[in-house]
Write an enzyme that holds these catalytic residues in place. Structure first.
Site, PDB file in Angstrom:
ATOM      1  N   TYR A 109     -16.856  16.943 -14.676  1.00 59.71           N
ATOM      2  CA  TYR A 109     -17.191  15.518 -14.768  1.00 59.71           C
ATOM      3  C   TYR A 109     -18.253  15.158 -13.715  1.00 59.71           C
ATOM      4  CZ  TYR A 109     -16.520  10.464 -14.435  1.00 59.71           C
ATOM      5  OH  TYR A 109     -16.716   9.116 -14.388  1.00 59.71           O
ATOM      6  N   LYS A 133      -8.698   6.683 -19.133  1.00 54.10           N
ATOM      7  CA  LYS A 133      -9.073   7.234 -20.429  1.00 54.10           C
ATOM      8  C   LYS A 133      -7.875   7.206 -21.378  1.00 54.10           C
ATOM      9  CE  LYS A 133     -12.779   7.772 -18.030  1.00 54.10           C
ATOM     10  NZ  LYS A 133     -13.143   8.990 -17.338  1.00 54.10           N
ATOM     11  N   ASP A 151      -8.048  19.037 -13.949  1.00 53.47           N
ATOM     12  CA  ASP A 151      -8.321  17.682 -14.443  1.00 53.47           C
ATOM     13  C   ASP A 151      -7.975  17.694 -15.929  1.00 53.47           C
ATOM     14  OD1 ASP A 151      -9.451  15.382 -15.525  1.00 53.47           O
ATOM     15  OD2 ASP A 151     -11.143  15.382 -14.127  1.00 53.47           O
ATOM     16  N   ARG A 153       0.853  -1.194   0.000  1.00 53.61           N
ATOM     17  CA  ARG A 153       0.000   0.000   0.000  1.00 53.61           C
ATOM     18  C   ARG A 153       0.883   1.236   0.000  1.00 53.61           C
ATOM     19  NH1 ARG A 153      -1.401   1.707   4.541  1.00 53.61           N
ATOM     20  NH2 ARG A 153      -2.235  -0.253   5.367  1.00 53.61           N
TER      21      ARG A 153
END
Ligand code: PLP
Length: 380
Positions: free
Chosen positions: A98, A195, A170, A46
């Site tokens: 978004y 994306k 973004d 992690r």
């Protein structure tokens, strides 16, 4: 080193253990220590994993940033950046944001005592007017989703720097190949690597990139404390996709421009939103701020909303699907799909009407895409 070379070489040194030319998928949760506390810099996955570290170096280089933190999704990356704020802080958000970002802000973070003002950030004055004494961060997307409006990053960064605000961009739609927000004054860049960066619609991921050491330390601290990390296989898939980002983006753009010009000249099309068209209201800003116009566009048809929705299901190569940025072409109906979590009145106010269709133009043969659209429009 230039963009394409960085994409292929930064963070991609041969594996020190074996000489493997390609960074291995270190599918391990833990690392054997020689003695208590004596290890090779890796203690628990992690916190740190070599495949993820390689991805972070590669993506930082593509944005010309010093530091990157990779996440298990774009939303996890967004959330980690927002973790830098505290209850009582105010955030200015570009209103064409978004849908999932709006949902995180309005339905999760408001409950934690953050407040948000949604403004049309394509007007820098609107951003300046929304400033409050407790404003800490400005969140922008450009080009915006799904209307492809542009926000002047440099102008917003100037307004924000006077107040020492964090400017988060973004950059999912433009990608670092076409737009470099840190160079324009942004403090941090966020991507949904699901994306274009991943590029093959086979992985969900996110990243936050910055040159600000203190901000990076905060994001890194939350990456480890909250734990929204990508697994090693996902880190590998994003890294592999990113190596061909430049090639893909050039082709996405060529195809998108051809599709935009075709649609704009078609009598059944009412309006096309693509920053590469000279008819786009922010075309000059796009030319100044971006080195290309990307592969996303949206349009409205001169037919009823029902028929526009039906049209979306009749194309052969444009799959009816959420998401974007993969090699295959996609079509979506934002009001019912990607932006369905925004109330209708709010959608209409922002121009995300029920007749709007959004295309993610893929890298198939351009003529096949144009013929597909032509056939479907003729049948309308
Ligand atoms: C998809 C997307 C996100 C969210 O990313 P996930 O990887 O789906 O969590 C954020 N911003 C934009 C612009 C997106 O397209």
């Amino acid at each position: 080193m230039r963009f394409s070379t960085k994409a292929i070489h930064v963070g991609q040194e041969a594996d020190p253990a074996t000489g493997a030319t390609i960074v291995p998928i270190y599918q391990t949760s833990t690392y054997t220590q020689e003695a208590v506390g004596k290890h090779k810099g890796y203690d628990y996955s992690r916190t740190v994993n070599p495949t993820r570290v390689a991805l972070e170096k590669q993506l930082a280089a593509l944005e010309n940033g010093a530091y990157a933190s990779a996440f298990g999704s774009g939303m996890a990356a967004t959330s980690a950046v927002m973790n830098a704020l505290s209850a009582g802080d105010h955030v200015i958000v570009s209103d064409d944001v978004y849908g999932g970002t709006y949902r995180l802000f309005s339905r999760v973070l408001e409950r934690y005592g953050l407040t948000f003002s949604y403004v049309d950030a394509s007007s820098t004055d609107a951003v300046a007017h929304a400033l409050r004494p407790n404003t800490r961060l400005v969140w922008i997307e450009t080009p915006t989703n799904p209307l492809l409006k542009l926000v002047d990053i440099r102008a917003i960064a100037e307004v924000a720097s006077a107040k020492q605000l964090v400017v988060a961009v973004d950059n999912t739609f433009a990608t670092p190949y076409f737009q470099q927000p840190l160079a324009l004054g942004a403090s941090v860049v966020v991507h949904s690597t699901t994306k274009y960066i991943g590029g093959h619609s086979d992985v969900v991921g996110g990243v936050a990139i910055t040159n600000d050491k203190a901000l990076h330390d905060t994001i890194k601290f939350h990456q480890n404390s909250v734990g929204g990390i990508p697994g090693p296989l996902d880190a590998y898939l994003v890294m592999r996709g990113a190596k061909t980002l430049a090639l893909r983006m050039r082709e996405h753009e060529r195809n998108a421009l051809a599709v935009a010009q075709f649609l704009e000249s078609h009598p059944k099309v009412e309006r096309v939103n693509y920053p590469g068209l000279t008819s786009h209201p922010h075309h000059e800003l796009a030319k100044r701020q971006m080195s290309g116009f990307g592969g996303m566009l949206s349009f409205t048809l001169r037919v009823s909303e029902e028929r526009a929705m039906a049209f979306a299901g009749t194309l052969r190569y444009f799959s009816l699907a959420e998401s974007l940025g993969g090699v295959e072409s996609l079509i979506c109906h934002p009001a019912r799909m990607t932006h369905g979590s925004i109330p209708k009145e709010e959608r209409d106010r922002r121009g995300v009407t029920d007749g709007l269709l959004r295309l993610s133009v893929g890298v198939e043969d351009r003529d096949d895409l144009l013929e597909d659209l032509e056939t479907a429009l003729a049948a309308l």
